[in-house]
Write an enzyme that holds these catalytic residues in place. Sequence first.
Site, PDB file in Angstrom:
ATOM      1  CB  VAL A  63      -0.943   0.022   1.232  1.00 25.77           C
ATOM      2  CG1 VAL A  63      -1.699   1.348   1.307  1.00 25.77           C
ATOM      3  CG2 VAL A  63      -1.933  -1.137   1.157  1.00 25.77           C
ATOM      4  CB  ALA A 108       4.856   2.540   1.118  1.00 25.02           C
ATOM      5  CE  LYS A 109       5.270  -1.598   8.111  1.00 32.33           C
ATOM      6  NZ  LYS A 109       6.140  -0.785   8.969  1.00 32.33           N
ATOM      7  N   GLY A 110       3.988  -2.992   3.276  1.00 32.74           N
ATOM      8  CA  GLY A 110       3.591  -4.152   2.483  1.00 32.74           C
ATOM      9  C   GLY A 110       3.917  -5.420   3.209  1.00 32.74           C
TER      10      GLY A 110
END
Length: 423
Positions: A63, A108-110
């Site tokens: 994201v 962001a992060k994932g």
Amino acid sequence: MENNNNNSNPYQSLLNQMDEAAKIAGLEPDDYIFLRYPEREITVNFPVKMDDGQLRMFTGHRVQHSSIRGPYKGGLRYHPNLDMDEVRALAGWMTFKCAVADIPYGGAKGGIVCDPCELSDYEMERLTRTYTAKIVDFIGPSIDIPAPDINTNAQIMSWIMDTYGKLEGCYAPGVVTGKPLEMGGSLGRQGAAGRGAAIITREIAAKAGINLEGASVALQGFGNVGRAAAESLHLLGARIVALCDISGAFYCKTGIDIPGLLEYVKTSPRHLIKGFTQDGLTPIDNDDLLRAKVDFLVLAAMENQITRKVAKEVQARILVEAANGPTTYEGNKILVERGITTVPDILTNSGGVVVSYFEWVQNMQHMAWDMETINCNLERIMVQSFNEVYTMAEKKDIPMREAAYIVALKRLVATQKARGFFP
Ligand SMILES: NC(=O)c1ccc[n+]([C@@H]2O[C@H](COP(=O)([O-])OP(=O)(O)OC[C@H]3O[C@@H](n4cnc5c(N)ncnc54)[C@H](O)[C@@H]3O)[C@@H](O)[C@H]2O)c1
């Protein structure tokens, strides 16, 4: 995403926090509406060949919440319970964290939905490389820069960098941070979030008139962040009386032997604290640790630990959020009502992304800084961010969490205004 009744949804908590801070700051909803929605959400499903020759399907997310202030930046988490709302919230928190620290990154992060304990090293490598190939068009040193988070590490970052370089035909160490030194990593990146959290604990202790020398600490989590926080707090003279990880918890009134425990987990199964012994050490329940009567409760494990119920029973004087989102929205309300100071995650654990930023700057310049340069700059940024948030909290007579969101929101809104909206 906008269900106002669902306060246990971490992304909804972020939206609520944002709204409350915006109101205090006198911002209109239109001033920050763009921050309510992640700019891009990517989900990929892909097969990986397992060691037994069978194919298994995996799901990965990334994201990208905001790129207003710089490339997207945030960790990758490998966890069986990873879900999109969690990743969304973690991505949003990264946007706010980087703005509080005033470093030129977005958020962001994932991660990948998987249980790393069930995977061999070869399976982990194939999983990581395939995920990287699937998102390769959306990452890059000036686009989106992943880093380690829960259950990911320097080895995984190496595989991502190598896969990216092979597919793009370039040498690009700046595509990830948290790499090993021999792959362009930075001195001091490992444990930077924990060291930063200890600096913040020292600063809040001074403001609260608590002498850190001998002060009691309960620490939840003994991974990357928790270990470094424990080591730094121990060096600052704090007495860590209660400590836990996923394998259990223990208590020692005179203080846990942190150097001994750090040595122990180097070789213990899965680096867990289980099996450690010391005179005066008694096992306790993991939940009891959150209710320990201590000066500082340092949270360095997972989100949603301090729920409404737990918040009513917390006996610590100050909560230090070294993990991301450890306090639920409802839990936070109770802590505020009870007058318990909480130093929020978007300030406390920013040391990790700050040293990631140093790593990226070194990569972009093809230079390597020494440890003193890293530590001086980390100290400077952590203390400066702390003072900005603390001053805002004093000025407006609000909790530090709201103050941190206001500091970040003001920066984000000013940048967006200067850029304008396009297309
Ligand atoms: N690694 C970083 O650089 C970094 C930076 C900023 C924030 N964070 C955040 O800090 C937190 C911890 O990250 P990490 O990198 O140390 O992860 P990690 O996987 O290295 O460690 C997590 C620790 O929490 C423990 N734990 C997990 N569930 C638990 C439970 N229910 N009860 C007690 N202990 C439990 C684990 O046993 C482990 O000791 C996460 O919220 C992460 O997003 C990490």
